[in-house]
Design a protein around this motif. Structure first.
Motif, PDB file in Angstrom:
ATOM      1  N   GLY A 275       0.838  -1.016   0.153  1.00 55.92           N
ATOM      2  CA  GLY A 275      -0.091   0.085   0.003  1.00 55.92           C
ATOM      3  C   GLY A 275       0.696   1.200   0.015  1.00 55.92           C
ATOM      4  N   VAL A 276       1.916   1.236   0.513  1.00 58.36           N
ATOM      5  CA  VAL A 276       2.752   2.201   0.740  1.00 58.36           C
ATOM      6  C   VAL A 276       3.552   2.432  -0.701  1.00 58.36           C
ATOM      7  CG1 VAL A 276       5.370   3.168   1.628  1.00 58.36           C
ATOM      8  CG2 VAL A 276       3.386   1.757   3.301  1.00 58.36           C
ATOM      9  N   ARG A 277       3.873   1.546  -1.334  1.00 54.62           N
ATOM     10  CA  ARG A 277       4.375   1.828  -2.756  1.00 54.62           C
ATOM     11  C   ARG A 277       3.225   2.088  -3.693  1.00 54.62           C
ATOM     12  NH1 ARG A 277       6.131  -3.424  -1.375  1.00 54.62           N
ATOM     13  NH2 ARG A 277       5.405  -4.396  -3.192  1.00 54.62           N
ATOM     14  N   ALA A 278       2.172   1.551  -3.565  1.00 54.19           N
ATOM     15  CA  ALA A 278       0.971   2.035  -4.405  1.00 54.19           C
ATOM     16  C   ALA A 278       0.855   3.477  -4.503  1.00 54.19           C
ATOM     17  CB  ALA A 278      -0.260   1.051  -3.913  1.00 54.19           C
ATOM     18  N   ASP A 279       0.651   3.893  -2.999  1.00 48.92           N
ATOM     19  CA  ASP A 279       0.263   5.462  -3.099  1.00 48.92           C
ATOM     20  C   ASP A 279       1.514   6.247  -3.502  1.00 48.92           C
ATOM     21  OD1 ASP A 279      -2.139   5.149  -1.908  1.00 48.92           O
ATOM     22  OD2 ASP A 279      -1.823   6.312  -0.241  1.00 48.92           O
ATOM     23  N   LEU A 280       2.537   5.589  -3.326  1.00 46.42           N
ATOM     24  CA  LEU A 280       3.932   6.441  -3.945  1.00 46.42           C
ATOM     25  C   LEU A 280       3.891   6.472  -5.329  1.00 46.42           C
ATOM     26  CD1 LEU A 280       6.603   7.741  -3.301  1.00 46.42           C
ATOM     27  CD2 LEU A 280       7.627   5.532  -3.532  1.00 46.42           C
ATOM     28  N   ILE A 291      10.033   6.053 -11.192  1.00 48.02           N
ATOM     29  CA  ILE A 291       9.073   5.419 -11.772  1.00 48.02           C
ATOM     30  C   ILE A 291       9.329   4.182 -12.503  1.00 48.02           C
ATOM     31  CG2 ILE A 291       7.456   5.936 -13.903  1.00 48.02           C
ATOM     32  CD1 ILE A 291       7.526   8.924 -13.086  1.00 48.02           C
ATOM     33  N   ARG A 292      10.407   4.185 -13.234  1.00 50.07           N
ATOM     34  CA  ARG A 292      10.783   2.856 -13.963  1.00 50.07           C
ATOM     35  C   ARG A 292      11.073   1.674 -12.998  1.00 50.07           C
ATOM     36  NH1 ARG A 292      11.420   3.857 -19.329  1.00 50.07           N
ATOM     37  NH2 ARG A 292      11.532   5.800 -19.787  1.00 50.07           N
ATOM     38  N   LEU A 293      11.587   1.947 -11.816  1.00 53.04           N
ATOM     39  CA  LEU A 293      11.733   0.935 -10.655  1.00 53.04           C
ATOM     40  C   LEU A 293      10.350   0.357 -10.410  1.00 53.04           C
ATOM     41  CD1 LEU A 293      13.391  -0.563  -8.563  1.00 53.04           C
ATOM     42  CD2 LEU A 293      13.096   1.573  -7.222  1.00 53.04           C
ATOM     43  N   LEU A 294       9.517   1.228 -10.011  1.00 57.69           N
ATOM     44  CA  LEU A 294       8.163   0.927  -9.593  1.00 57.69           C
ATOM     45  C   LEU A 294       7.319   0.034 -10.814  1.00 57.69           C
ATOM     46  CD1 LEU A 294       7.075   4.084  -7.446  1.00 57.69           C
ATOM     47  CD2 LEU A 294       7.319   1.493  -6.821  1.00 57.69           C
ATOM     48  N   ALA A 295       7.461   0.491 -12.009  1.00 58.51           N
ATOM     49  CA  ALA A 295       6.863  -0.122 -13.067  1.00 58.51           C
ATOM     50  C   ALA A 295       7.405  -1.789 -13.181  1.00 58.51           C
ATOM     51  CB  ALA A 295       7.482   0.336 -14.322  1.00 58.51           C
ATOM     52  N   ARG A 296       8.229  -2.232 -12.562  1.00 58.47           N
ATOM     53  CA  ARG A 296       8.771  -3.579 -12.442  1.00 58.47           C
ATOM     54  C   ARG A 296       8.242  -3.990 -11.131  1.00 58.47           C
ATOM     55  NH1 ARG A 296      13.687  -1.018 -13.968  1.00 58.47           N
ATOM     56  NH2 ARG A 296      14.602  -1.424 -12.096  1.00 58.47           N
ATOM     57  N   ASP A 297       7.570  -3.458 -10.169  1.00 54.27           N
ATOM     58  CA  ASP A 297       7.024  -3.781  -9.028  1.00 54.27           C
ATOM     59  C   ASP A 297       6.218  -5.137  -9.080  1.00 54.27           C
ATOM     60  OD1 ASP A 297       6.764  -2.688  -5.974  1.00 54.27           O
ATOM     61  OD2 ASP A 297       5.244  -4.002  -6.197  1.00 54.27           O
TER      62      ASP A 297
END
Length: 505
Positions: A275-280, A291-297
């Motif tokens: 949830g933390v990463r999703a809001d971020l 952004i590119r890092l989270l695209a691989r989440d």
């Protein structure tokens, strides 16, 4: 409840005489419909408020009742509605601040522009809930004063007030420079230590689920921290220290702040809480690398939320849209795409990119027409409601792709009446088509009669002005109350029939 009269009360074609008649017999339900009428006169509004006390509040909010129409000793809730809009009389505030009903004092405390003596009185109210409500909305000077209040609930409210001075918000977060709070809602009522059962069965209990106190008022203090973290007036240097807070909910709250430094965003991007990463992921403070890092989440919700980031690179957005459900909505980055980017997306060999851009409703005609001929049904489905498409194009889309695009075609503002009739007869039937046609301004009586056969479209179709009059009259006796109200509210209902219905009741 008389559903016929409730529907008639909302009928825009009803004469002023019949509105007067309905006011004279109105109950709470009929009054709710009457209060929403655009043509209600001031005289009628006053009469309705006298007939049904509860309607006065809505009428006051909608400007149908003014200060000259309201006696606060008789209609205190309506007076509060005017105060809430900043148009109440100062002398009323002094009366309402002494109201024995706590909820009214609480409502008053949230109103703007109160006289200074009334604010002082509310700040000293014997019920802490009133003081907390004042603290949530008051001006900077009073907020600063209430930050030192002995009750933790008041301090929590101060922490969420965007008018609170930044230095005070920082002090609340750090727990420095202010006297220790002595009370909270938990220790006011329970022997401590106490943890409120999340499945509490006590009917008279209004403590929040999980509220707790061991003498440190921990649940209220935790809520105060989260309120301050959400508050944009809190200095960013005061919030960054919470990036490693043991409570995931605190870190989750921090992740939504749009002014976070890059290094704090980077720490949160590797947080263990999805949830933390999703809001971020939606946070405009992110740079391209994060952004590119989270695209691989690994979490699909993180990737879905990233698709809604206003600055996500188009190649990342296309990648994310392949692996997460982004919904059938126009994404912010696509809405902001330049004409060159629109052209690139529309000509991309990747159908996902073409779907994304097809959801825009302002495409240049050449791009719109090219996408209308797309071989991919998902692209055509996304484009189908776009204005400016010809009837021939819409028919070709329906013929080529069938059930997957029919609802979108039916929602197109330029679809012809004849095509709407064909769509509701399509085999196999598409239920969503019936609902789209039932609300379409171009729907014919022939198409609407078919829509009446569908349970979800029936109440919508019953209110369509193109429905034949005999059918409207028949629907007034329908077994579904929603259909009855919609038929009674239909502006094509003959005035004589409406008059007869009103006078017969």
């Amino acid at each position: 409840m008389d559903h016929v009269l409730c529907g008639l009360a909302a009928n825009p074609a009803l004469s002023a005489e019949l509105v007067d008649r309905l006011i004279s017999v109105a109950d709470d339900h009929i009054a709710a419909s009457l209060a929403g009428r655009a043509d209600l006169s001031r005289t009628q509004a006053v009469a309705l408020a006298e007939r049904v006390e509860g309607s006065a509040v809505r009428l006051a909010y909608e400007g149908r009742l003014t200060a000259v129409d309201i006696d606060p000793s008789v209609r205190p809730d309506a007076a509060l509605a005017l105060f809430d809009q900043g148009v109440g009389r100062p002398e009323w505030a002094r009366l309402l601040a002494a109201d024995p009903v706590r909820e009214r004092r609480e409502k008053l405390a949230a109103c703007p522009g109160l006289p200074a003596d009334v604010v002082d009185r509310l700040a000293a109210d014997p019920d802490v809930r009133v003081v907390a409500e004042l603290a949530s909305w008051t001006v900077p000077e009073m907020a600063a004063r209430l930050a030192a209040h002995p009750h933790a609930e008041v301090r929590r409210a101060v922490a969420g007030n965007e008018s609170t001075p930044p230095g005070i918000l920082a002090a609340l977060l750090k727990g420095e420079g202010l006297p220790t709070a002595r009370h909270c809602l938990v220790c006011d009522r329970e022997q401590i230590p106490f943890v409120h059962d999340r499945q509490c069965a006590r009917l008279d209990c209004d403590l929040p689920a999980g509220a707790s106190c061991d003498g440190s008022h921990e649940s209220t203090v935790n809520a105060m921290v989260k309120a301050a973290l959400r508050n944009p007036a809190t200095p960013v240097e005061a919030v960054v220290g919470f990036v490693d807070h043991p409570s995931m909910l605190v870190r989750w709250t921090l992740a939504a702040r749009p002014d976070l430094p890059r290094q704090i965003c980077a720490r949160l991007a590797s947080d263990t809480g999805p949830g933390v990463r999703a809001d971020l992921a939606e946070n405009p403070a992110l740079d391209d690398d994060l952004i590119r890092l989270l695209a691989r989440d690994r979490d699909p919700e993180v990737r879905r939320r990233l698709a809604h980031h206003p600055r996500v690179p188009l190649d990342v957005l296309t990648h994310v849209a392949r692996t997460a459900r982004t919904g059938a909505v126009l994404l912010p980055r696509i809405a902001a795409a330049s004409s060159t980017e629109v052209e690139e997306l529309a000509t991309s060999p990747d159908p996902v990119a073409r779907v994304l851009v097809a959801r825009r409703r302002d495409l240049p005609p050449d791009i719109r027409d090219r996408l209308a001929d797309d071989a991919d049904a998902k692209v055509v489905k996304a484009l189908a409601p776009h204005p400016g498409l010809t009837d021939a194009q819409l028919r070709a889309m329906a013929d080529r792709h069938g059930v997957s695009v029919l609802a979108g075609v039916a929602a197109n503002p330029d679809v012809s009446p004849a095509l709407l009739e064909d769509l509701v007869r399509h085999e196999p039937a598409v239920r969503k088509v019936f609902r789209e046609v039932a609300r379409h301004r171009r729907a014919t009586d022939t198409a609407l009669l078919v829509c009446l056969t569908d349970g979800r479209a029936r109440p919508v179709a019953a209110g369509h002005p193109a429905l034949p009059v005999p059918v409207i009259e028949e629907l007034l006796a329908d077994a579904d109350w929603r259909v009855v109200e919609a038929a009674a509210a239909n502006p094509s209902l003959p005035p004589a029939v409406a008059a007869d219905l009103v006078h017969r009741r």
